[in-house]
Every structure is written in C-alpha cells, then in structure tokens.
Write a protein that holds these residues in place. Structure first.
Motif, PDB file in Angstrom:
ATOM      1  N   HIS A  64       0.813  -1.212   0.000  1.00 60.21           N
ATOM      2  CA  HIS A  64       0.000   0.000   0.000  1.00 60.21           C
ATOM      3  C   HIS A  64       0.849   1.266   0.000  1.00 60.21           C
ATOM      4  CE1 HIS A  64       0.869   0.074   4.293  1.00 60.21           C
ATOM      5  NE2 HIS A  64       0.495  -1.190   4.313  1.00 60.21           N
ATOM      6  N   GLY A  98      -4.918   3.049  -5.429  1.00 58.64           N
ATOM      7  CA  GLY A  98      -3.522   3.486  -5.436  1.00 58.64           C
ATOM      8  C   GLY A  98      -2.732   2.831  -6.547  1.00 58.64           C
ATOM      9  N   THR A 101      -3.632   4.588  -9.678  1.00 59.85           N
ATOM     10  CA  THR A 101      -3.061   5.935  -9.710  1.00 59.85           C
ATOM     11  C   THR A 101      -1.596   5.911 -10.131  1.00 59.85           C
ATOM     12  OG1 THR A 101      -4.554   6.692  -7.976  1.00 59.85           O
ATOM     13  CG2 THR A 101      -2.536   7.983  -8.321  1.00 59.85           C
ATOM     14  N   HIS A 102      -0.844   4.927  -9.643  1.00 53.79           N
ATOM     15  CA  HIS A 102       0.596   4.869  -9.875  1.00 53.79           C
ATOM     16  C   HIS A 102       1.003   4.065 -11.103  1.00 53.79           C
ATOM     17  CE1 HIS A 102       1.381   6.953  -6.216  1.00 53.79           C
ATOM     18  NE2 HIS A 102       0.808   6.026  -5.475  1.00 53.79           N
TER      19      HIS A 102
END
Length: 123
Positions: A64, A98, A101-102
């Motif tokens: 995470h 996440g 997003t990355h």
C-alpha cells in the motif's frame, strides 16, 4: 534472456499470503537472501515466438506504500490474498485505487486467491 515479447509483472499482497511461493512455483526462482527484491522469469514458446514473463516481488515493502517508481514499466500486477485470511483481500481491494493511480492505464491486474489447501479455514 532474448525474446520476441517480454512482460513485466509485479506481485503484491500482504506478508504471508504466498507471493514468494507463487514466484518459485511459476519460475523456479529460489530466493538467495534478503536483498529486498525477488525476481524470477519464465520463458514460453508459442507459435515460434519466445515470450518472457518477468515477475518482481518487493520483499518487505508494504504494497500500500508503493509509489510510481515500483510500477514503472510494469505490464501487470498479480494481486495475491490468502483465502483463509479475509483481511488480506480487503487490504488489496482498498489499495487498488492506489495501484491504478501509480500505474499505466493499460496495466492488467489479476486477483489470485492463494492457499487453497486451507479451504476448510476459508473466511
């Protein structure tokens, strides 16, 4: 390792869900100490084309907290959870935003329920 096609996959999940075991089973890679990154590759031939699938496991890095640099160049992610520990699935599901997003918008994510030998303890 030369190939016609090469794919980079990241393997992610909580500690103890069996990421390293999957890496060993698929690639034959055996970890050689605590270097923070395990890597294994498997070569497959299909219709006279050589395909190499490289799998990276970032040891001791909470998935995470992974940033864009971890996903750079990745074609996909293997999201692994332990079927006998429901919270490991929840952690993955809450982290998917996440990951997206990355990572590249083209990145493929594959959800893997591991440790089927613990079916009787399934949550």
């Amino acid at each position: 390792m030369t190939s016609d096609y090469s794919f980079k996959y990241m393997i992610m999940g909580d500690s103890g869900v069996g990421k390293s075991s999957l890496l060993v089973e698929f690639t034959g890679f055996r970890p050689v100490g605590d270097v923070g990154l395990d890597y294994g590759a498997r070569r497959i031939n299909i219709e006279r084309k050589t395909i190499v699938l490289g799998i990276y496991n970032h040891v001791d890095t909470p998935f995470h907290s992974m940033t864009r640099s971890y996903f750079r160049g990745a074609d996909g992610a293997l999201l692994v959870y332990d079927i006998s520990r429901q919270e490991t699935l929840y952690h993955l599901l809450t982290a998917i935003d996440g990951f997206q997003t990355h990572s590249s918008s083209q990145m493929v994510m594959i959800l893997i329920g591991n440790k089927s030998d613990r079916e009787s303890r399934r949550e």
